[in-house]
Write a protein that holds these residues in place. Structure first.
Motif, PDB file in Angstrom:
ATOM      1  N   ARG A  44       0.814  -1.225   0.000  1.00 48.89           N
ATOM      2  CA  ARG A  44       0.000   0.000   0.000  1.00 48.89           C
ATOM      3  C   ARG A  44       0.846   1.274   0.000  1.00 48.89           C
ATOM      4  N   ASP A 168      -4.256   6.990   5.777  1.00 50.26           N
ATOM      5  CA  ASP A 168      -4.149   8.285   5.086  1.00 50.26           C
ATOM      6  C   ASP A 168      -3.071   9.145   5.747  1.00 50.26           C
ATOM      7  N   ASP A 210     -11.564  13.076   2.436  1.00 48.92           N
ATOM      8  CA  ASP A 210     -11.898  12.465   1.145  1.00 48.92           C
ATOM      9  C   ASP A 210     -12.831  13.391   0.367  1.00 48.92           C
ATOM     10  N   ALA A 242     -10.849   9.687  -4.386  1.00 50.71           N
ATOM     11  CA  ALA A 242      -9.587   9.119  -3.906  1.00 50.71           C
ATOM     12  C   ALA A 242      -9.230   9.709  -2.549  1.00 50.71           C
ATOM     13  N   ASP A 243      -8.668   8.867  -1.695  1.00 51.28           N
ATOM     14  CA  ASP A 243      -8.150   9.391  -0.436  1.00 51.28           C
ATOM     15  C   ASP A 243      -6.615   9.322  -0.493  1.00 51.28           C
ATOM     16  N   ASP A 246      -5.126   5.853  -1.046  1.00 53.20           N
ATOM     17  CA  ASP A 246      -5.360   5.345  -2.411  1.00 53.20           C
ATOM     18  C   ASP A 246      -4.345   5.944  -3.387  1.00 53.20           C
ATOM     19  N   ALA A 249      -0.997   4.336  -2.929  1.00 50.98           N
ATOM     20  CA  ALA A 249      -1.034   2.937  -3.383  1.00 50.98           C
ATOM     21  C   ALA A 249      -1.044   2.852  -4.911  1.00 50.98           C
ATOM     22  N   GLU A 250      -1.689   3.837  -5.555  1.00 49.65           N
ATOM     23  CA  GLU A 250      -1.827   3.827  -7.025  1.00 49.65           C
ATOM     24  C   GLU A 250      -0.699   4.582  -7.727  1.00 49.65           C
TER      25      GLU A 250
END
Length: 278
Positions: A44, A168, A210, A242-243, A246, A249-250
């Protein structure tokens, strides 16, 4: 009960409960490197935070009594484990671990571990309990009084950013190399006590909830609480849906950093929203 009376009634000291939490943290840390929790965090966060003294990630084994047994061997009584919030009484009357099969993070304040926040396995559902589970209210730990974040980065002058969850908070701190420090309220809306804690570090916190309906409601609530106690908060607008966790992670950390750098006064953001909605 006032907090002083709570201690008197508990018949123990803050130092003793913090010591039990420290023993528990070391137990969880020792089990972290070989667990799914380690691989999950690396996947993550794209960073291995094992052993980082500001995070101290751990793993609570998938067992009913592994921590209870360990603490008993360290001379900790059943009553003390319950008071510290690391164990609880099952319906059978047996003492069991509160945290099981979870990634565990200590919640610290001025170098003391007050409690823990633990995330369930990503494939688990509600039968395994809530996504995030905190230490219950204890004489030492008061959920509405604490924020979760990387204390060393705050003390070095990192800019506080209010986010929704512990992952987060970690994502913000890592993505910005501690220029900004994510801080998460522990499963509650922001409280005045948490806002006052922020005042130790800044009067210009950034709110980066968020970008959805619930996040916008949380931002609005945070605005009124923060301004009432003398803050002049800013708002960072994250990409829709998206937070911060996220985005990291992306592999979209740059979008997170850009959103934080582009923060505007929250009052202006709320005014623009009000005009748009009417």
């Amino acid at each position: 009960l006032s907090r002083r009376d709570a201690w008197h009634e508990a018949g123990t000291t803050p130092e003793r409960l913090a010591h039990i939490n420290e023993l528990s943290a070391r137990f969880y840390e020792a089990r972290f490197p070989d667990s799914w929790a380690h691989d999950y965090l690396v996947d993550r966060l794209h960073t291995d935070i094992t052993g980082d003294p500001g995070y101290r990630p751990g793993y609570a084994p998938d067992s009913w009594t592994s921590l209870v047994g360990h603490l008993r061997r360290q001379g900790v009584t059943a009553r003390e484990m319950i008071l510290a919030g690391v164990a609880k009484q099952a319906s059978t009357g047996n003492l069991i671990d509160r945290f099981r099969n979870r990634v565990v993070f200590p919640i610290t304040h001025d170098g003391q571990i007050l409690g823990f926040v633990a995330r369930r396995h990503p494939d688990a559902d509600e039968t395994a309990g809530p996504k995030y589970l905190n230490t219950p209210e204890t004489p030492l730990f008061h959920k509405g009084a604490q924020l979760y974040g990387h204390a060393p980065s705050l003390l070095r002058g990192g800019r506080p950013v209010l986010v929704e969850g512990p992952m987060d908070a970690i994502a913000v701190t890592l993505a910005t190399s501690s220029e900004y420090v994510g801080l998460a309220a522990l499963g509650t809306a922001l409280t005045r006590e948490q806002g006052r804690q922020l005042s130790r570090y800044t009067d210009l916190p950034i709110v980066a909830t968020d970008n959805d309906k619930a996040g916008k409601a949380a931002t609005e609530r945070a605005y009124w609480i923060l301004t009432e106690i003398g803050h002049d908060p800013l708002a960072a607008t994250l990409p829709e849906g998206a937070d911060p966790a996220d985005l990291v992670a992306e592999h979209r950390s740059k979008e997170l950093v850009s959103a934080l750098h582009a923060s505007i006064p929250l009052s202006r953001d709320m005014l623009a929203r009000a005009i748009t909605e009417h």
